[in-house]
Write a protein that holds these residues in place. Structure first.
Motif, PDB file in Angstrom:
ATOM      1  N   ASP A  45       1.520   2.570  14.980  1.00 35.53           N
ATOM      2  CA  ASP A  45       0.698   3.687  14.518  1.00 35.53           C
ATOM      3  C   ASP A  45       1.062   4.070  13.086  1.00 35.53           C
ATOM      4  N   SER A  91      -0.242   1.422  10.685  1.00 31.28           N
ATOM      5  CA  SER A  91      -1.692   1.546  10.554  1.00 31.28           C
ATOM      6  C   SER A  91      -2.054   2.762   9.701  1.00 31.28           C
ATOM      7  N   HIS A  92      -1.353   3.871   9.930  1.00 35.30           N
ATOM      8  CA  HIS A  92      -1.578   5.096   9.159  1.00 35.30           C
ATOM      9  C   HIS A  92      -1.264   4.831   7.684  1.00 35.30           C
ATOM     10  N   SER A 127      -3.951   2.750   6.088  1.00 35.96           N
ATOM     11  CA  SER A 127      -5.136   3.554   5.762  1.00 35.96           C
ATOM     12  C   SER A 127      -4.914   4.344   4.480  1.00 35.96           C
ATOM     13  N   SER A 185      -4.683  12.767   8.633  1.00 40.43           N
ATOM     14  CA  SER A 185      -4.513  11.906   9.799  1.00 40.43           C
ATOM     15  C   SER A 185      -5.057  10.524   9.453  1.00 40.43           C
ATOM     16  N   GLU A 186      -4.725   9.558  10.291  1.00 37.83           N
ATOM     17  CA  GLU A 186      -5.232   8.210  10.063  1.00 37.83           C
ATOM     18  C   GLU A 186      -6.761   8.203  10.112  1.00 37.83           C
ATOM     19  N   SER A 187      -7.319   8.949  11.036  1.00 35.40           N
ATOM     20  CA  SER A 187      -8.776   9.030  11.165  1.00 35.40           C
ATOM     21  C   SER A 187      -9.400   9.618   9.890  1.00 35.40           C
ATOM     22  N   GLU A 188      -8.781  10.670   9.362  1.00 35.36           N
ATOM     23  CA  GLU A 188      -9.294  11.280   8.126  1.00 35.36           C
ATOM     24  C   GLU A 188      -9.211  10.306   6.955  1.00 35.36           C
ATOM     25  N   LYS A 234      -9.311   7.079   7.146  1.00 29.03           N
ATOM     26  CA  LYS A 234     -10.364   6.071   7.355  1.00 29.03           C
ATOM     27  C   LYS A 234     -11.722   6.626   6.944  1.00 29.03           C
ATOM     28  N   ASP A 235     -11.956   7.911   7.225  1.00 27.31           N
ATOM     29  CA  ASP A 235     -13.207   8.547   6.804  1.00 27.31           C
ATOM     30  C   ASP A 235     -13.292   8.603   5.277  1.00 27.31           C
TER      31      ASP A 235
END
Length: 175
Positions: free
Chosen positions: A23, A26-27, A30, A105-108, A110-111
């Motif tokens: 994780d 990956s983070h 990103s 965050s990783e999701s942010e 990526k966005d």
């Protein structure tokens, strides 16, 4: 039975730590992708240019002959090497990745990557340096009108404090 439980716990911990590492990797990836798109590796470019200009101006001020230009080049190269040691991308990148992974965050991230890969995101990246510079110039121009007022207020405060300062030593002498 206790041994089996301990072994299962150990295996679970190893698996969990592997997942945390994956994780984190990956983070970090990103964050690196975002920093690449944002051209963060160019953050130090203005500093390098300013230092080069300082050396060139000093060279001119000394009225050195053109034959000494190689000396200027040598010192500019040494200055670049010193800057590389302090603010080169290889020095800044780990801290920048941490800064972004701590704040997004990783999701942010990526966005953000998806946005900056879009046509609008590319336009933002292209226009942002000019917009930032123009905004700073506009702010500076408007600020100039406040400078005399602020200076006058500073002078007024100093004048009001002067009698108090003069009175303070006199009060200490009366005991």
């Amino acid at each position: 039975m206790t041994r089996l439980r301990a072994l299962c716990t150990a295996v679970a911990l190893v698996c969990a730590s592997g997942q945390v590492f994956a994780d984190t990797a990956s983070h970090n990836a990103s964050a690196e992708a975002f920093l690449t798109l944002a051209h963060a590796d160019k953050l130090g470019t203005p500093v390098y240019a300013q230092v080069q200009q300082m050396f060139a101006q000093r060279f001119e001020q000394t009225q050195a002959p053109a034959s000494k230009k190689p000396l200027l080049d040598t010192y500019q190269a040494k200055a670049n090497a010193a800057l590389d040691q302090a603010i080169g991308w290889n020095k800044l990148k780990p801290d920048m990745v941490k800064l972004y992974t701590d704040n997004f965050s990783e999701s942010e991230l990526k966005d953000l990557v998806a946005f900056y890969q879009s046509p609008l995101g590319k336009k933002v990246l292209e226009k942002m340096p000019q917009l930032t510079q123009q905004s700073a110039m506009m702010t500076q121009a408007k600020l100039e009108s406040a400078v005399p007022v602020v200076n006058k207020l500073l002078e007024d405060m100093t004048n009001e404090l002067a009698p108090a300062k003069a009175a303070a030593p006199a009060a200490k002498k009366k005991p």
